[in-house]
Write a protein that holds these residues in place. Structure first.
Motif, PDB file in Angstrom:
ATOM      1  N   ALA A  87       0.837  -1.205   0.000  1.00  0.00           N
ATOM      2  CA  ALA A  87       0.000   0.000   0.000  1.00  0.00           C
ATOM      3  C   ALA A  87       0.867   1.249   0.000  1.00  0.00           C
ATOM      4  O   ALA A  87       0.578   2.235  -0.701  1.00  0.00           O
ATOM      5  N   ALA A  88       1.952   1.223   0.778  1.00  0.00           N
ATOM      6  CA  ALA A  88       2.870   2.368   0.805  1.00  0.00           C
ATOM      7  C   ALA A  88       3.542   2.550  -0.550  1.00  0.00           C
ATOM      8  O   ALA A  88       3.729   3.677  -1.021  1.00  0.00           O
ATOM      9  N   ARG A  89       3.889   1.441  -1.198  1.00  0.00           N
ATOM     10  CA  ARG A  89       4.550   1.510  -2.501  1.00  0.00           C
ATOM     11  C   ARG A  89       3.635   2.158  -3.532  1.00  0.00           C
ATOM     12  O   ARG A  89       4.057   3.010  -4.331  1.00  0.00           O
ATOM     13  N   GLU A  90       2.365   1.752  -3.535  1.00  0.00           N
ATOM     14  CA  GLU A  90       1.403   2.328  -4.473  1.00  0.00           C
ATOM     15  C   GLU A  90       1.181   3.816  -4.174  1.00  0.00           C
ATOM     16  O   GLU A  90       1.107   4.637  -5.086  1.00  0.00           O
ATOM     17  N   ALA A  92       3.969   6.164  -5.436  1.00  0.00           N
ATOM     18  CA  ALA A  92       3.906   6.490  -6.863  1.00  0.00           C
ATOM     19  C   ALA A  92       2.895   7.601  -7.138  1.00  0.00           C
ATOM     20  O   ALA A  92       3.101   8.440  -8.020  1.00  0.00           O
ATOM     21  N   GLU A  93       1.801   7.630  -6.377  1.00  0.00           N
ATOM     22  CA  GLU A  93       0.799   8.692  -6.540  1.00  0.00           C
ATOM     23  C   GLU A  93       1.271  10.013  -5.946  1.00  0.00           C
ATOM     24  O   GLU A  93       0.974  11.090  -6.468  1.00  0.00           O
ATOM     25  N   LEU A  94       1.996   9.914  -4.844  1.00  0.00           N
ATOM     26  CA  LEU A  94       2.412  11.112  -4.112  1.00  0.00           C
ATOM     27  C   LEU A  94       3.561  11.847  -4.804  1.00  0.00           C
ATOM     28  O   LEU A  94       3.606  13.087  -4.812  1.00  0.00           O
ATOM     29  N   ALA A  95       4.489  11.103  -5.404  1.00  0.00           N
ATOM     30  CA  ALA A  95       5.714  11.692  -5.939  1.00  0.00           C
ATOM     31  C   ALA A  95       5.486  12.859  -6.897  1.00  0.00           C
ATOM     32  O   ALA A  95       6.188  13.873  -6.806  1.00  0.00           O
ATOM     33  N   PRO A  96       4.523  12.789  -7.845  1.00  0.00           N
ATOM     34  CA  PRO A  96       4.368  13.902  -8.792  1.00  0.00           C
ATOM     35  C   PRO A  96       3.529  15.067  -8.292  1.00  0.00           C
ATOM     36  O   PRO A  96       3.407  16.075  -9.003  1.00  0.00           O
ATOM     37  N   LEU A  97       2.979  14.970  -7.070  1.00  0.00           N
ATOM     38  CA  LEU A  97       2.113  16.047  -6.590  1.00  0.00           C
ATOM     39  C   LEU A  97       2.908  17.330  -6.357  1.00  0.00           C
ATOM     40  O   LEU A  97       4.009  17.293  -5.792  1.00  0.00           O
ATOM     41  N   PRO A  98       2.358  18.475  -6.736  1.00  0.00           N
ATOM     42  CA  PRO A  98       3.026  19.744  -6.435  1.00  0.00           C
ATOM     43  C   PRO A  98       2.880  20.099  -4.962  1.00  0.00           C
ATOM     44  O   PRO A  98       2.233  19.381  -4.183  1.00  0.00           O
ATOM     45  N   ASN A 148       7.400  11.445  -0.046  1.00  0.00           N
ATOM     46  CA  ASN A 148       7.656  10.042   0.244  1.00  0.00           C
ATOM     47  C   ASN A 148       6.516   9.406   1.028  1.00  0.00           C
ATOM     48  O   ASN A 148       5.890  10.052   1.874  1.00  0.00           O
ATOM     49  N   ALA A 149       6.276   8.126   0.786  1.00  0.00           N
ATOM     50  CA  ALA A 149       5.445   7.327   1.680  1.00  0.00           C
ATOM     51  C   ALA A 149       6.320   6.837   2.828  1.00  0.00           C
ATOM     52  O   ALA A 149       7.547   6.750   2.703  1.00  0.00           O
ATOM     53  N   VAL A 150       5.686   6.493   3.960  1.00  0.00           N
ATOM     54  CA  VAL A 150       6.469   6.124   5.130  1.00  0.00           C
ATOM     55  C   VAL A 150       5.871   4.903   5.807  1.00  0.00           C
ATOM     56  O   VAL A 150       4.653   4.779   5.950  1.00  0.00           O
ATOM     57  N   ALA A 200      -9.387  12.644   2.895  1.00  0.00           N
ATOM     58  CA  ALA A 200     -10.190  13.745   2.362  1.00  0.00           C
ATOM     59  C   ALA A 200      -9.356  14.724   1.553  1.00  0.00           C
ATOM     60  O   ALA A 200      -9.822  15.814   1.212  1.00  0.00           O
ATOM     61  N   THR A 201      -8.107  14.346   1.240  1.00  0.00           N
ATOM     62  CA  THR A 201      -7.210  15.234   0.502  1.00  0.00           C
ATOM     63  C   THR A 201      -6.718  14.534  -0.763  1.00  0.00           C
ATOM     64  O   THR A 201      -7.066  13.384  -1.029  1.00  0.00           O
ATOM     65  N   GLU A 202      -5.879  15.217  -1.516  1.00  0.00           N
ATOM     66  CA  GLU A 202      -5.303  14.635  -2.730  1.00  0.00           C
ATOM     67  C   GLU A 202      -4.127  13.709  -2.441  1.00  0.00           C
ATOM     68  O   GLU A 202      -3.672  12.982  -3.333  1.00  0.00           O
ATOM     69  N   VAL A 203      -3.623  13.728  -1.226  1.00  0.00           N
ATOM     70  CA  VAL A 203      -2.525  12.845  -0.838  1.00  0.00           C
ATOM     71  C   VAL A 203      -3.111  11.495  -0.441  1.00  0.00           C
ATOM     72  O   VAL A 203      -4.008  11.426   0.395  1.00  0.00           O
ATOM     73  N   PRO A 204      -2.635  10.397  -1.016  1.00  0.00           N
ATOM     74  CA  PRO A 204      -3.203   9.086  -0.697  1.00  0.00           C
ATOM     75  C   PRO A 204      -2.996   8.712   0.767  1.00  0.00           C
ATOM     76  O   PRO A 204      -1.900   8.885   1.311  1.00  0.00           O
ATOM     77  N   SER A 205      -4.060   8.208   1.405  1.00  0.00           N
ATOM     78  CA  SER A 205      -3.978   7.865   2.823  1.00  0.00           C
ATOM     79  C   SER A 205      -2.992   6.733   3.068  1.00  0.00           C
ATOM     80  O   SER A 205      -2.432   6.611   4.164  1.00  0.00           O
ATOM     81  N   GLY A 206      -2.740   5.911   2.042  1.00  0.00           N
ATOM     82  CA  GLY A 206      -1.785   4.817   2.194  1.00  0.00           C
ATOM     83  C   GLY A 206      -0.355   5.268   2.311  1.00  0.00           C
ATOM     84  O   GLY A 206       0.533   4.440   2.544  1.00  0.00           O
ATOM     85  N   ALA A 207      -0.107   6.567   2.158  1.00  0.00           N
ATOM     86  CA  ALA A 207       1.264   7.075   2.248  1.00  0.00           C
ATOM     87  C   ALA A 207       1.807   7.036   3.669  1.00  0.00           C
ATOM     88  O   ALA A 207       3.014   7.179   3.877  1.00  0.00           O
ATOM     89  N   VAL A 208       0.939   6.863   4.661  1.00  0.00           N
ATOM     90  CA  VAL A 208       1.371   6.726   6.058  1.00  0.00           C
ATOM     91  C   VAL A 208       0.894   5.373   6.564  1.00  0.00           C
ATOM     92  O   VAL A 208      -0.309   5.111   6.608  1.00  0.00           O
ATOM     93  N   GLN A 209       1.831   4.504   6.925  1.00  0.00           N
ATOM     94  CA  GLN A 209       1.493   3.156   7.361  1.00  0.00           C
ATOM     95  C   GLN A 209       2.237   2.820   8.651  1.00  0.00           C
ATOM     96  O   GLN A 209       3.400   3.190   8.826  1.00  0.00           O
TER      97      GLN A 209
END
Length: 416
Positions: free
Chosen positions: A11-14, A17-23, A141-143, A168-177
């Motif tokens: 989940a963090a890996r996915e 990939a979504e988080l990296a290109p976000l401004p 980064n995801a963590v 509720a934001t554009e940052v994927p919730s899976g970025a924090v595990q």
């Protein structure tokens, strides 16, 4: 690896990939949403933390350690404010490190990019859970967080609240595990997750750091213990030297940038040591001194092990040296490469000390306590690295990035 671990790691890996290109803007909005959610759910966090505190007391953990573990409404507000401060920091992602136009017309740029998935193994304080997550998200980064079992209830609540806020934001919730489990095996799974985790950062005492460095198959950014030295040179201002020593040792002795060893040039010992020993005693510091130190006051006999020690307490090893070079040799022999300080009015001595001491930070006429991301103006830090690869010293947002090369041409073809 267990299915539970693989689930959160994938989940963090996915998410990475979504988080990296976000401004910057959506990341900042997400961080502010996290900060607000921590305050709104303060009572829930305090209740979870109370479980950890009660369990710690049952296990006989010291009150000093329990105080580091404890959360209340005021501490949670301070944690939330730290997240807001991270949101206010410049975004390192996309920064041009260097670049230009090559003779053949190719435009070449080196850009900062996220590392990907960062694993963090840490001890004690649950505020690290939020600090680390905020820094990782801001740097794209995801963590994967693996805190100590003593803070498991607190960390579980904190991660759940952060994930809900991110949803509720554009940052994927899976970025924090949160790494599942409380046993040593769960930490080992994180250490072995090469291919799922890009880099691992241990944050804690020497035994934790050494274990991660020795056992991990994932690349490690080594944060180091702090056997920090204060060297009082022959040409030191004695008043200044006493003030710096007391601040470095006694202002907060339980942290990695507190001084653990005092070295005094023989030429200034008669003037400096009687005052220094009296002041150290007044601040409750026990001095472990050699025979030359003992000549000036009451000390505990020093052992060679004392010179290697990171006390993290009101204890200080001390020795008299006959030259700056002898002080440097002592630091090279026993030091940890964290922070070492010289007190001197001689610019020549200061320059020589700086050139010879191979530590992450060297202080001239200043306390070792300034080696800190916040004090350096970084806003926050993920830890203090004592290695020499990629990151060294306080690790802020830029140190949580790598780089990629981008070159742009107009149909350029290589012919040789």
């Amino acid at each position: 690896m267990s299915e539970d671990f693989l689930k959160v790691a994938r989940a963090a890996r996915e998410a990475a990939a979504e988080l990296a290109p976000l401004p910057r803007a959506p990341k900042d909005r997400a961080l502010r949403a996290v900060a607000d959610a921590l305050v709104v759910h303060s009572a829930e966090i305090v209740a979870a933390n109370a479980e950890d505190v009660e369990r710690a007391r049952e296990q006989g953990i010291s009150e000093a350690m329990i105080d580091r573990l404890r959360l209340d409404a005021a501490r949670i507000e301070a944690i939330a404010e730290a997240v807001r401060q991270v949101a206010d920091l410049p975004d390192p992602v996309g920064e041009v490190v260097r670049g230009g136009t090559l003779p053949n017309g190719l435009e070449l740029r080196q850009l900062r990019v996220p590392l990907g998935v960062i694993g963090i193994i840490y001890e004690g304080r649950p505020n690290v859970t939020v600090d680390a997550a905020a820094l990782c998200l801001k740097s794209g980064n995801a963590v994967l967080l693996r805190g100590s079992s003593s803070a498991f209830s607190s960390n579980t609540a904190l991660v759940r609240i952060m994930q809900d806020a991110l949803a509720a934001t554009e940052v994927p919730s899976g970025a924090v595990q949160l790494v599942p489990g409380q046993t040593r095996e769960s930490a080992k799974e994180l250490m072995r997750a090469r291919g799922l985790v890009d880099v691992l950062i241990p944050r804690g005492g020497a035994s934790l750091i050494n274990s991660v460095v020795e056992e991990s198959t994932v690349p490690v950014i080594e944060t180091g213990v702090g056997n920090c030295h204060v060297y009082v040179d022959a040409d030191a201002d004695v008043d200044l030297a006493v003030d710096i020593l007391i601040n470095a040792k006694a202002q907060r002795p339980s942290v990695c940038n507190a001084a653990e060893t005092l070295l005094v040039h023989a030429a200034v010992a008669d003037e400096f040591l009687p005052r220094a020993l009296d002041s150290l005693a007044a601040h409750g510091v026990t001095v472990h001194g050699d025979d030359r130190i003992a000549h000036y006051g009451e000390v505990v006999p020093v052992t060679e092990g004392d010179f290697y020690a990171e006390y993290l307490s009101l204890d200080l090893a001390a020795a008299v040296v006959d030259s700056l070079e002898e002080a440097v040799t002592h630091i090279r022999t026993y030091g940890s490469g964290h922070t070492d300080a010289i007190v001197t009015r001689s610019q020549q001595a200061a320059r020589r000390f700086v050139s010879l001491v191979d530590s992450a930070a060297v202080a001239v006429n200043a306390s070792t306590r300034f080696t800190d991301g916040g004090q350096f103006g970084f806003g926050a830090e993920i830890g203090i690295s004592t290695q020499k690869l990629h990151a060294r010293g306080p690790m802020g947002l830029p140190e949580l990035t790598s780089t990629k090369w981008v070159y742009t041409g107009e149909g350029h073809l290589r012919t040789s």
